[in-house]
Design a protein around this motif. Structure first.
Motif, PDB file in Angstrom:
ATOM      1  N   HIS A 130      34.876  -2.024  28.610  1.00 36.42           N
ATOM      2  CA  HIS A 130      34.451  -0.734  29.166  1.00 36.42           C
ATOM      3  C   HIS A 130      32.928  -0.655  29.238  1.00 36.42           C
ATOM      4  N   LEU A 131      32.267  -1.161  28.219  1.00 40.34           N
ATOM      5  CA  LEU A 131      30.802  -1.135  28.230  1.00 40.34           C
ATOM      6  C   LEU A 131      30.231  -2.022  29.329  1.00 40.34           C
ATOM      7  N   ARG A 132      30.901  -3.108  29.643  1.00 36.29           N
ATOM      8  CA  ARG A 132      30.442  -3.970  30.733  1.00 36.29           C
ATOM      9  C   ARG A 132      30.488  -3.206  32.052  1.00 36.29           C
ATOM     10  N   VAL A 133      31.549  -2.434  32.270  1.00 37.61           N
ATOM     11  CA  VAL A 133      31.655  -1.635  33.498  1.00 37.61           C
ATOM     12  C   VAL A 133      30.519  -0.600  33.546  1.00 37.61           C
ATOM     13  N   LEU A 134      30.280   0.065  32.416  1.00 35.81           N
ATOM     14  CA  LEU A 134      29.190   1.053  32.359  1.00 35.81           C
ATOM     15  C   LEU A 134      27.832   0.392  32.579  1.00 35.81           C
ATOM     16  N   SER A 135      27.676  -0.795  32.030  1.00 31.86           N
ATOM     17  CA  SER A 135      26.425  -1.534  32.189  1.00 31.86           C
ATOM     18  C   SER A 135      26.237  -1.985  33.637  1.00 31.86           C
ATOM     19  N   ASP A 136      27.310  -2.502  34.251  1.00 31.32           N
ATOM     20  CA  ASP A 136      27.228  -2.935  35.651  1.00 31.32           C
ATOM     21  C   ASP A 136      26.899  -1.772  36.576  1.00 31.32           C
ATOM     22  N   ALA A 137      27.335  -0.572  36.217  1.00 32.24           N
ATOM     23  CA  ALA A 137      27.026   0.634  37.006  1.00 32.24           C
ATOM     24  C   ALA A 137      25.620   1.151  36.708  1.00 32.24           C
ATOM     25  N   GLY A 138      24.952   0.553  35.724  1.00 32.00           N
ATOM     26  CA  GLY A 138      23.591   0.966  35.385  1.00 32.00           C
ATOM     27  C   GLY A 138      23.510   2.151  34.453  1.00 32.00           C
ATOM     28  N   LEU A 139      24.640   2.583  33.913  1.00 36.94           N
ATOM     29  CA  LEU A 139      24.655   3.775  33.065  1.00 36.94           C
ATOM     30  C   LEU A 139      24.257   3.480  31.622  1.00 36.94           C
ATOM     31  N   VAL A 140      24.548   2.268  31.170  1.00 32.20           N
ATOM     32  CA  VAL A 140      24.339   1.906  29.772  1.00 32.20           C
ATOM     33  C   VAL A 140      23.525   0.628  29.703  1.00 32.20           C
ATOM     34  N   GLU A 141      22.678   0.566  28.718  1.00 31.20           N
ATOM     35  CA  GLU A 141      21.916  -0.645  28.429  1.00 31.20           C
ATOM     36  C   GLU A 141      22.300  -1.108  27.034  1.00 31.20           C
ATOM     37  N   LEU A 142      22.581  -2.401  26.898  1.00 32.29           N
ATOM     38  CA  LEU A 142      22.920  -2.971  25.598  1.00 32.29           C
ATOM     39  C   LEU A 142      21.740  -3.819  25.122  1.00 32.29           C
ATOM     40  N   ARG A 143      21.235  -3.508  23.936  1.00 33.24           N
ATOM     41  CA  ARG A 143      20.102  -4.236  23.379  1.00 33.24           C
ATOM     42  C   ARG A 143      20.553  -4.980  22.126  1.00 33.24           C
ATOM     43  N   PRO A 144      20.303  -6.286  22.094  1.00 31.99           N
ATOM     44  CA  PRO A 144      20.682  -7.036  20.899  1.00 31.99           C
ATOM     45  C   PRO A 144      19.776  -6.674  19.726  1.00 31.99           C
ATOM     46  N   GLN A 145      20.392  -6.559  18.558  1.00 34.06           N
ATOM     47  CA  GLN A 145      19.642  -6.300  17.324  1.00 34.06           C
ATOM     48  C   GLN A 145      20.364  -7.075  16.220  1.00 34.06           C
ATOM     49  N   ALA A 146      19.778  -8.203  15.845  1.00 39.09           N
ATOM     50  CA  ALA A 146      20.423  -9.142  14.922  1.00 39.09           C
ATOM     51  C   ALA A 146      21.750  -9.579  15.542  1.00 39.09           C
ATOM     52  N   ASN A 147      22.860  -9.379  14.843  1.00 37.60           N
ATOM     53  CA  ASN A 147      24.159  -9.785  15.386  1.00 37.60           C
ATOM     54  C   ASN A 147      24.917  -8.608  16.000  1.00 37.60           C
ATOM     55  N   ARG A 148      24.233  -7.497  16.226  1.00 43.07           N
ATOM     56  CA  ARG A 148      24.874  -6.318  16.815  1.00 43.07           C
ATOM     57  C   ARG A 148      24.255  -6.037  18.175  1.00 43.07           C
ATOM     58  N   ARG A 149      24.997  -5.292  18.980  1.00 43.48           N
ATOM     59  CA  ARG A 149      24.469  -4.821  20.270  1.00 43.48           C
ATOM     60  C   ARG A 149      24.443  -3.300  20.228  1.00 43.48           C
ATOM     61  N   ILE A 150      23.267  -2.755  20.421  1.00 47.14           N
ATOM     62  CA  ILE A 150      23.070  -1.302  20.405  1.00 47.14           C
ATOM     63  C   ILE A 150      23.168  -0.794  21.840  1.00 47.14           C
ATOM     64  N   CYS A 151      23.990   0.237  22.039  1.00 46.81           N
ATOM     65  CA  CYS A 151      24.217   0.811  23.367  1.00 46.81           C
ATOM     66  C   CYS A 151      23.382   2.078  23.534  1.00 46.81           C
ATOM     67  N   HIS A 152      22.662   2.129  24.631  1.00 45.13           N
ATOM     68  CA  HIS A 152      21.821   3.288  24.983  1.00 45.13           C
ATOM     69  C   HIS A 152      22.188   3.750  26.380  1.00 45.13           C
ATOM     70  N   LEU A 153      22.125   5.044  26.610  1.00 43.41           N
ATOM     71  CA  LEU A 153      22.277   5.551  27.978  1.00 43.41           C
ATOM     72  C   LEU A 153      20.971   5.336  28.728  1.00 43.41           C
ATOM     73  N   ARG A 154      21.085   5.029  29.997  1.00 41.76           N
ATOM     74  CA  ARG A 154      19.921   4.927  30.870  1.00 41.76           C
ATOM     75  C   ARG A 154      19.815   6.242  31.639  1.00 41.76           C
ATOM     76  N   PRO A 155      18.665   6.873  31.664  1.00 41.48           N
ATOM     77  CA  PRO A 155      18.551   8.198  32.294  1.00 41.48           C
ATOM     78  C   PRO A 155      18.584   8.169  33.824  1.00 41.48           C
ATOM     79  N   GLU A 156      18.145   7.090  34.440  1.00 41.19           N
ATOM     80  CA  GLU A 156      17.988   7.076  35.904  1.00 41.19           C
ATOM     81  C   GLU A 156      19.271   7.385  36.674  1.00 41.19           C
ATOM     82  N   PRO A 157      20.409   6.780  36.334  1.00 40.61           N
ATOM     83  CA  PRO A 157      21.618   7.120  37.109  1.00 40.61           C
ATOM     84  C   PRO A 157      22.033   8.578  36.960  1.00 40.61           C
ATOM     85  N   PHE A 158      21.776   9.147  35.790  1.00 48.63           N
ATOM     86  CA  PHE A 158      22.137  10.548  35.572  1.00 48.63           C
ATOM     87  C   PHE A 158      21.171  11.479  36.302  1.00 48.63           C
ATOM     88  N   GLU A 159      19.916  11.053  36.422  1.00 44.09           N
ATOM     89  CA  GLU A 159      18.961  11.825  37.213  1.00 44.09           C
ATOM     90  C   GLU A 159      19.348  11.802  38.687  1.00 44.09           C
TER      91      GLU A 159
END
Length: 117
Positions: free
Chosen positions: A45-74
């Protein structure tokens, strides 16, 4: 307006993920746990959100932190603004029409009072 945004948000799990991410960034594991999903399902599901540009996943050690991207919502808000303006104009005209249908208040002077022929 990107239709991929609507397609990504149409799924209830992805919509819930966005709602959770509105509050704070979360890891993939945290999202999976809160939505009672297995981690591979959450990642899909996160891959779909990421491909749509809604979510950005940032690696942090062995975890991936998910953030919303504001541009698509704007962009979505800009698109919706055109409808708000359209409906506001229609509501204003309806209000004017309803005001015309209201009988005048009893203490309000009419247009012909105070004039002498």
């Amino acid at each position: 307006m990107n239709t991929q945004t609507f397609q990504a948000l149409a799924d209830p799990h992805r919509f819930q993920m966005v709602e959770l991410l509105r509050q704070a960034p979360l890891t993939v594991g945290e999202l999976a746990a809160r939505l009672d999903l297995k981690q591979p399902q959450a990642s899909k599901h996160l891959r779909v959100l990421s491909d749509a540009g809604l979510v950005e996943l940032r690696p942090q050690a062995n975890r991936r932190i998910c953030h919303l991207r504001p541009e698509p919502f704007e962009a979505l808000d800009d698109w919706l603004t055109t409808f708000r303006q359209l409906w506001q104009g229609r509501f204003d005209r309806l209000d004017d029409y309803l005001q015309q249908l209201q009988p005048p208040a009893p203490d309000a002077p009419s247009d012909d009072q105070g004039e002498t022929p």
